[in-house]
Design a protein around this motif. Structure first.
Motif, PDB file in Angstrom:
ATOM      1  N   LEU A   1       0.818  -1.208   0.000  1.00  0.00           N
ATOM      2  CA  LEU A   1       0.000   0.000   0.000  1.00  0.00           C
ATOM      3  C   LEU A   1       0.849   1.254   0.000  1.00  0.00           C
ATOM      4  N   SER A   2       0.511   2.178  -0.875  1.00  0.00           N
ATOM      5  CA  SER A   2       1.141   3.497  -0.864  1.00  0.00           C
ATOM      6  C   SER A   2       0.069   4.536  -0.536  1.00  0.00           C
ATOM      7  N   VAL A   3       0.452   5.528   0.263  1.00  0.00           N
ATOM      8  CA  VAL A   3      -0.458   6.610   0.623  1.00  0.00           C
ATOM      9  C   VAL A   3       0.073   7.891   0.011  1.00  0.00           C
ATOM     10  N   VAL A   4      -0.738   8.515  -0.814  1.00  0.00           N
ATOM     11  CA  VAL A   4      -0.333   9.711  -1.544  1.00  0.00           C
ATOM     12  C   VAL A   4      -1.089  10.920  -0.991  1.00  0.00           C
ATOM     13  N   GLY A   5      -0.355  11.948  -0.585  1.00  0.00           N
ATOM     14  CA  GLY A   5      -1.008  13.141  -0.078  1.00  0.00           C
ATOM     15  C   GLY A   5      -0.589  13.470   1.342  1.00  0.00           C
ATOM     16  N   ASP A   6      -1.257  14.432   1.923  1.00  0.00           N
ATOM     17  CA  ASP A   6      -0.918  14.956   3.245  1.00  0.00           C
ATOM     18  C   ASP A   6      -1.514  14.076   4.339  1.00  0.00           C
ATOM     19  N   LYS A   7      -0.679  13.233   4.953  1.00  0.00           N
ATOM     20  CA  LYS A   7      -1.157  12.305   5.976  1.00  0.00           C
ATOM     21  C   LYS A   7      -1.624  13.028   7.239  1.00  0.00           C
TER      22      LYS A   7
ATOM     23  N   LEU B   1      -8.010   0.965   4.604  1.00  0.00           N
ATOM     24  CA  LEU B   1      -8.202   2.285   5.211  1.00  0.00           C
ATOM     25  C   LEU B   1      -7.906   2.256   6.705  1.00  0.00           C
ATOM     26  N   SER B   2      -8.278   1.169   7.364  1.00  0.00           N
ATOM     27  CA  SER B   2      -8.039   1.066   8.801  1.00  0.00           C
ATOM     28  C   SER B   2      -6.559   0.931   9.133  1.00  0.00           C
ATOM     29  N   SER B   3      -5.754   0.561   8.145  1.00  0.00           N
ATOM     30  CA  SER B   3      -4.315   0.443   8.383  1.00  0.00           C
ATOM     31  C   SER B   3      -3.618   1.802   8.385  1.00  0.00           C
ATOM     32  N   VAL B   4      -4.308   2.841   7.902  1.00  0.00           N
ATOM     33  CA  VAL B   4      -3.677   4.164   7.820  1.00  0.00           C
ATOM     34  C   VAL B   4      -4.371   5.220   8.677  1.00  0.00           C
ATOM     35  N   MET B   5      -5.541   4.889   9.245  1.00  0.00           N
ATOM     36  CA  MET B   5      -6.239   5.876  10.071  1.00  0.00           C
ATOM     37  C   MET B   5      -7.219   5.188  10.999  1.00  0.00           C
ATOM     38  N   LYS B   6      -7.588   5.903  12.056  1.00  0.00           N
ATOM     39  CA  LYS B   6      -8.580   5.414  13.001  1.00  0.00           C
ATOM     40  C   LYS B   6      -9.936   5.990  12.613  1.00  0.00           C
ATOM     41  N   THR B   7     -10.881   5.121  12.327  1.00  0.00           N
ATOM     42  CA  THR B   7     -12.191   5.589  11.902  1.00  0.00           C
ATOM     43  C   THR B   7     -13.232   4.498  12.103  1.00  0.00           C
TER      44      THR B   7
ATOM     45  N   LEU C   1     -13.458  14.870   4.522  1.00  0.00           N
ATOM     46  CA  LEU C   1     -12.177  14.454   3.956  1.00  0.00           C
ATOM     47  C   LEU C   1     -12.434  13.503   2.803  1.00  0.00           C
ATOM     48  N   LEU C   2     -11.928  13.841   1.625  1.00  0.00           N
ATOM     49  CA  LEU C   2     -12.147  13.034   0.426  1.00  0.00           C
ATOM     50  C   LEU C   2     -10.927  12.171   0.131  1.00  0.00           C
ATOM     51  N   LEU C   3     -11.164  10.875  -0.030  1.00  0.00           N
ATOM     52  CA  LEU C   3     -10.110   9.916  -0.353  1.00  0.00           C
ATOM     53  C   LEU C   3     -10.479   9.157  -1.610  1.00  0.00           C
ATOM     54  N   CYS C   4      -9.459   8.674  -2.311  1.00  0.00           N
ATOM     55  CA  CYS C   4      -9.682   7.796  -3.458  1.00  0.00           C
ATOM     56  C   CYS C   4      -8.808   6.555  -3.297  1.00  0.00           C
ATOM     57  N   LEU C   5      -9.438   5.391  -3.354  1.00  0.00           N
ATOM     58  CA  LEU C   5      -8.727   4.125  -3.252  1.00  0.00           C
ATOM     59  C   LEU C   5      -8.634   3.489  -4.628  1.00  0.00           C
TER      60      LEU C   5
ATOM     61  N   LYS D   1      -1.251  -4.621  -5.171  1.00  0.00           N
ATOM     62  CA  LYS D   1      -0.700  -3.278  -5.069  1.00  0.00           C
ATOM     63  C   LYS D   1      -1.856  -2.294  -5.085  1.00  0.00           C
ATOM     64  N   ALA D   2      -1.899  -1.433  -4.060  1.00  0.00           N
ATOM     65  CA  ALA D   2      -3.001  -0.486  -3.928  1.00  0.00           C
ATOM     66  C   ALA D   2      -2.469   0.864  -3.486  1.00  0.00           C
ATOM     67  N   GLU D   3      -3.300   1.874  -3.668  1.00  0.00           N
ATOM     68  CA  GLU D   3      -2.934   3.210  -3.205  1.00  0.00           C
ATOM     69  C   GLU D   3      -4.151   3.918  -2.634  1.00  0.00           C
ATOM     70  N   VAL D   4      -3.905   4.712  -1.627  1.00  0.00           N
ATOM     71  CA  VAL D   4      -4.917   5.612  -1.082  1.00  0.00           C
ATOM     72  C   VAL D   4      -4.455   7.033  -1.350  1.00  0.00           C
TER      73      VAL D   4
END
Length: 226
Positions: free
Chosen positions: A6-12, A35-41, A129-133, A173-176
């Motif tokens: 997983l790659s995360v693109v943008g302002d974490k 999504l749960s691996s990169v944020m608490k929600t 907050l808008l995300l694209c997976l 391979k995925a990206e957020v």
């Protein structure tokens, strides 16, 4: 365990902030793990998911908010109770994720975004907050119609057989993409909020490749230039 790169693109720093409605496209139950691996929600999901053996219990224990989407069962009273619950959750500083397509898809396009669940965010003066997976590769090959059913869970697919196929993959391979954070107060109503968020997410969405697109990208097929 599932081999997701997983790659995360943008302002974490935009993640994990209070009183936030997080909006993202949806293709699989794997989306929630990613999504749960990169944020608490917490998550807004359907009561039908709650009825799935074991999986529904896991969702409840992790704090999912279940909403009724079946027209034959849903009533105005049930819907208002659900919206009130989400509104109170946000006002208390909670962060909750909405998949406004209201179902997982086959990865070909974004469906229209359902509007009602934006209401609590407007009422609670939340941030949006808008995300694209995006899924990019499956077992080293471009994410395409040929392999998407190993990742995407949609339509009338049975859960257990699909989970077995997913577990047998070597790599995904995925990206957020973290796209934009804005105040819900900028929207005049839920219609504007839903349409705006869909437009922004759609610009970063990478649909599955057709066989021809995949071959062209990998150099297996040379396309003439006009």
């Amino acid at each position: 365990v599932l081999g997701v790169d997983l790659s995360v693109v943008g302002d974490k720093s935009l993640l994990d902030r209070p009183n936030t409605l997080i909006v993202c496209n949806h293709m699989s139950y794997l989306d929630i793990m990613i999504l749960s691996s990169v944020m608490k929600t917490n998550y807004i999901t359907s009561r039908e998911v709650r009825e799935i053996p074991f999986f529904g219990i896991v969702c409840e224990l992790t704090g999912c908010v279940f909403v009724e989407r079946r027209k034959e069962i849903r009533t105005p009273e049930i819907r208002e109770k659900e919206l009130t619950h989400i509104r109170k959750f946000l006002k208390k500083g909670g962060s909750i994720t909405l998949f406004p397509e209201a179902t997982s898809t086959n990865g070909e396009e974004l469906l229209s975004f359902k509007k009602p669940m934006y209401g609590p965010a407007l009422d609670a003066d939340s941030q949006v907050l808008l995300l694209c997976l995006n899924y990019l590769e499956v077992d080293g090959k471009p994410f395409s119609r040929a392999n998407r059913d190993n990742v995407c869970w949609y339509g009338d697919m049975e859960l257990v057989p699909h989970m077995k196929r997913l577990a047998n993959l070597n790599s995904i391979k995925a990206e957020v993409r973290i796209l934009e954070r804005t105040s819900a107060s900028q929207f005049s109503d839920v219609n504007e909020a839903a349409e705006y968020s869909r437009q922004v997410i759609n610009k970063s969405f990478r649909p599955v490749e057709t066989g021809i697109e995949s071959m062209a990208r990998t150099g297996a097929l040379e396309l003439s230039k006009v």
